[in-house]
Write a protein that holds these residues in place. Structure first.
Motif, PDB file in Angstrom:
ATOM      1  N   HIS A   1       0.781  -1.245   0.000  1.00  0.00           N
ATOM      2  CA  HIS A   1       0.000   0.000   0.000  1.00  0.00           C
ATOM      3  C   HIS A   1       0.811   1.293   0.000  1.00  0.00           C
ATOM      4  CE1 HIS A   1      -3.721  -2.178   0.495  1.00  0.00           C
ATOM      5  NE2 HIS A   1      -3.192  -2.846   1.510  1.00  0.00           N
ATOM      6  N   ARG A   2       2.120   1.231   0.133  1.00  0.00           N
ATOM      7  CA  ARG A   2       2.943   2.446   0.179  1.00  0.00           C
ATOM      8  C   ARG A   2       2.768   3.298  -1.088  1.00  0.00           C
ATOM      9  NH1 ARG A   2       8.042   2.238   3.034  1.00  0.00           N
ATOM     10  NH2 ARG A   2       8.402   4.423   3.404  1.00  0.00           N
ATOM     11  N   SER A   3       2.524   2.668  -2.200  1.00  0.00           N
ATOM     12  CA  SER A   3       2.389   3.396  -3.470  1.00  0.00           C
ATOM     13  C   SER A   3       1.201   4.360  -3.461  1.00  0.00           C
ATOM     14  CB  SER A   3       2.268   2.417  -4.633  1.00  0.00           C
ATOM     15  OG  SER A   3       1.122   1.599  -4.464  1.00  0.00           O
ATOM     16  N   ILE A   4       0.235   4.119  -2.580  1.00  0.00           N
ATOM     17  CA  ILE A   4      -0.905   5.043  -2.470  1.00  0.00           C
ATOM     18  C   ILE A   4      -0.390   6.426  -2.055  1.00  0.00           C
ATOM     19  CG2 ILE A   4      -3.048   5.553  -1.253  1.00  0.00           C
ATOM     20  CD1 ILE A   4      -3.426   2.526  -0.885  1.00  0.00           C
TER      21      ILE A   4
ATOM     22  N   ILE B   1      -5.457  10.165   2.871  1.00  0.00           N
ATOM     23  CA  ILE B   1      -4.098  10.694   2.719  1.00  0.00           C
ATOM     24  C   ILE B   1      -4.132  12.018   1.970  1.00  0.00           C
ATOM     25  CG2 ILE B   1      -1.847  10.259   1.655  1.00  0.00           C
ATOM     26  CD1 ILE B   1      -2.450   7.228   2.127  1.00  0.00           C
ATOM     27  N   ARG B   2      -4.945  12.089   0.926  1.00  0.00           N
ATOM     28  CA  ARG B   2      -5.039  13.318   0.126  1.00  0.00           C
ATOM     29  C   ARG B   2      -5.486  14.496   0.987  1.00  0.00           C
ATOM     30  NH1 ARG B   2      -9.332  15.395  -2.939  1.00  0.00           N
ATOM     31  NH2 ARG B   2      -8.613  16.874  -4.503  1.00  0.00           N
ATOM     32  N   TRP B   3      -6.495  14.279   1.817  1.00  0.00           N
ATOM     33  CA  TRP B   3      -6.967  15.350   2.691  1.00  0.00           C
ATOM     34  C   TRP B   3      -5.871  15.788   3.663  1.00  0.00           C
ATOM     35  CZ3 TRP B   3     -12.164  12.507   3.920  1.00  0.00           C
ATOM     36  CH2 TRP B   3     -13.063  12.729   2.891  1.00  0.00           C
TER      37      TRP B   3
ATOM     38  N   THR C   1      -8.323   0.908  -0.864  1.00  0.00           N
ATOM     39  CA  THR C   1      -7.393   1.741  -1.629  1.00  0.00           C
ATOM     40  C   THR C   1      -7.981   3.138  -1.845  1.00  0.00           C
ATOM     41  OG1 THR C   1      -6.513  -0.213  -2.733  1.00  0.00           O
ATOM     42  CG2 THR C   1      -6.091   1.906  -3.781  1.00  0.00           C
ATOM     43  N   GLY C   2      -9.229   3.201  -2.244  1.00  0.00           N
ATOM     44  CA  GLY C   2      -9.888   4.491  -2.434  1.00  0.00           C
ATOM     45  C   GLY C   2     -10.059   5.245  -1.132  1.00  0.00           C
TER      46      GLY C   2
ATOM     47  N   ARG D   1       1.938  12.727  -6.014  1.00  0.00           N
ATOM     48  CA  ARG D   1       2.007  13.061  -7.438  1.00  0.00           C
ATOM     49  C   ARG D   1       0.751  13.829  -7.856  1.00  0.00           C
ATOM     50  NH1 ARG D   1       1.822   8.116 -10.237  1.00  0.00           N
ATOM     51  NH2 ARG D   1       3.170   7.556  -8.564  1.00  0.00           N
ATOM     52  N   LYS D   2      -0.403  13.369  -7.377  1.00  0.00           N
ATOM     53  CA  LYS D   2      -1.680  14.022  -7.707  1.00  0.00           C
ATOM     54  C   LYS D   2      -1.721  15.457  -7.159  1.00  0.00           C
ATOM     55  CE  LYS D   2      -6.108  13.614  -8.925  1.00  0.00           C
ATOM     56  NZ  LYS D   2      -6.563  13.337 -10.253  1.00  0.00           N
ATOM     57  N   CYS D   3      -1.076  15.683  -6.019  1.00  0.00           N
ATOM     58  CA  CYS D   3      -1.045  17.023  -5.411  1.00  0.00           C
ATOM     59  C   CYS D   3       0.081  17.888  -5.961  1.00  0.00           C
ATOM     60  CB  CYS D   3      -0.920  16.903  -3.896  1.00  0.00           C
ATOM     61  SG  CYS D   3      -2.390  16.217  -3.107  1.00  0.00           S
ATOM     62  N   GLY D   4       0.879  17.352  -6.875  1.00  0.00           N
ATOM     63  CA  GLY D   4       1.942  18.138  -7.493  1.00  0.00           C
ATOM     64  C   GLY D   4       3.196  18.268  -6.636  1.00  0.00           C
ATOM     65  N   ILE D   5       3.397  17.316  -5.738  1.00  0.00           N
ATOM     66  CA  ILE D   5       4.573  17.346  -4.868  1.00  0.00           C
ATOM     67  C   ILE D   5       5.562  16.311  -5.392  1.00  0.00           C
ATOM     68  CG2 ILE D   5       5.443  17.002  -2.533  1.00  0.00           C
ATOM     69  CD1 ILE D   5       2.622  17.773  -1.547  1.00  0.00           C
ATOM     70  N   GLY D   6       6.612  16.785  -6.052  1.00  0.00           N
ATOM     71  CA  GLY D   6       7.630  15.901  -6.605  1.00  0.00           C
ATOM     72  C   GLY D   6       8.717  15.598  -5.589  1.00  0.00           C
ATOM     73  N   PHE D   7       9.558  14.639  -5.914  1.00  0.00           N
ATOM     74  CA  PHE D   7      10.624  14.235  -4.987  1.00  0.00           C
ATOM     75  C   PHE D   7      11.637  15.346  -4.748  1.00  0.00           C
ATOM     76  CE2 PHE D   7      12.306  13.249  -9.134  1.00  0.00           C
ATOM     77  CZ  PHE D   7      13.635  13.598  -9.054  1.00  0.00           C
ATOM     78  N   ASN D   8      11.671  16.356  -5.612  1.00  0.00           N
ATOM     79  CA  ASN D   8      12.610  17.469  -5.419  1.00  0.00           C
ATOM     80  C   ASN D   8      11.998  18.604  -4.586  1.00  0.00           C
ATOM     81  OD1 ASN D   8      10.789  18.228  -7.359  1.00  0.00           O
ATOM     82  ND2 ASN D   8      12.290  19.058  -8.771  1.00  0.00           N
ATOM     83  N   HIS D   9      10.782  18.446  -4.129  1.00  0.00           N
ATOM     84  CA  HIS D   9      10.137  19.441  -3.261  1.00  0.00           C
ATOM     85  C   HIS D   9      10.877  19.465  -1.926  1.00  0.00           C
ATOM     86  CE1 HIS D   9       7.064  21.276  -0.697  1.00  0.00           C
ATOM     87  NE2 HIS D   9       6.507  21.725  -1.808  1.00  0.00           N
TER      88      HIS D   9
END
Length: 181
Positions: A17-20, A76-78, A69-70, A26-34
């Protein structure tokens, strides 16, 4: 229903489940370089465990696996969006605090021809500061590090660095008169 994530299940759970968490970022626009990427990952992982503990159905049934998953994605998104909002608010406060500190600095500290006086007063300035405040002053004034960079270097929160800055400014206020005259 409240369930606990046991140590036996922990490795497999995060493997599946870590990929969630990464999908949410990614959906929130936070890349690994943030700059705060690792903080957001930790918030996401904590919310993932919380989602596991509070999911109302039995996760051993395949039909509920996809529902989880949903459910976890939304939870997590919230949480990530809340952290982003807090970060924006803190950034606004940092700007206001920075402007306030700049206004409280003596003009002589900004003018280049008074450098010799500052260097003469520096040992006595350092003597009146606590060790952590001295580190802050060195990092901020000499190394020109940002608040975030100082916090990372010293292994403390940014809030702690702001407290050091506030106390340093208060303790050095009496040097203002000397520098202005």
């Amino acid at each position: 229903m409240k369930r606990q994530l046991t140590e036996e299940l922990e490795h497999d759970f995060f493997f599946v489940h870590r990929s969630i968490v990464y999908g949410v970022l990614r959906k929130c626009g936070i890349g690994f370089n943030h700059p705060d990427y690792d903080d957001y990952v930790q918030v996401g992982l904590l919310k993932l465990v919380e989602a596991y503990e509070t999911f109302p159905s039995d996760l051993n049934q395949e039909a509920y696996f996809y529902q989880f998953t949903g459910f976890a994605f939304q939870k997590i998104r919230w949480a990530v969006i809340d952290e982003m909002r807090k970060s924006i608010k803190n950034g606004e406060r940092e700007l206001l605090l920075g402007e306030t500190l700049d206004q409280s600095l003596p003009q002589a500290m900004i003018e280049p021809d008074s450098d010799w006086l500052i260097w003469e007063l520096l040992p006595s300035m350092m003597d009146c500061l606590a060790p952590k405040e001295q580190l802050y002053l060195k990092d901020a004034a000499i190394e020109q590090l940002s608040i975030s960079e100082i916090a990372k270097k010293q292994g403390v929160s940014r809030k702690t660095v702001y407290e050091w800055r506030k106390r340093t400014a208060a303790k050095l206020a009496h040097f203002r008169n000397v520098l202005e005259h």
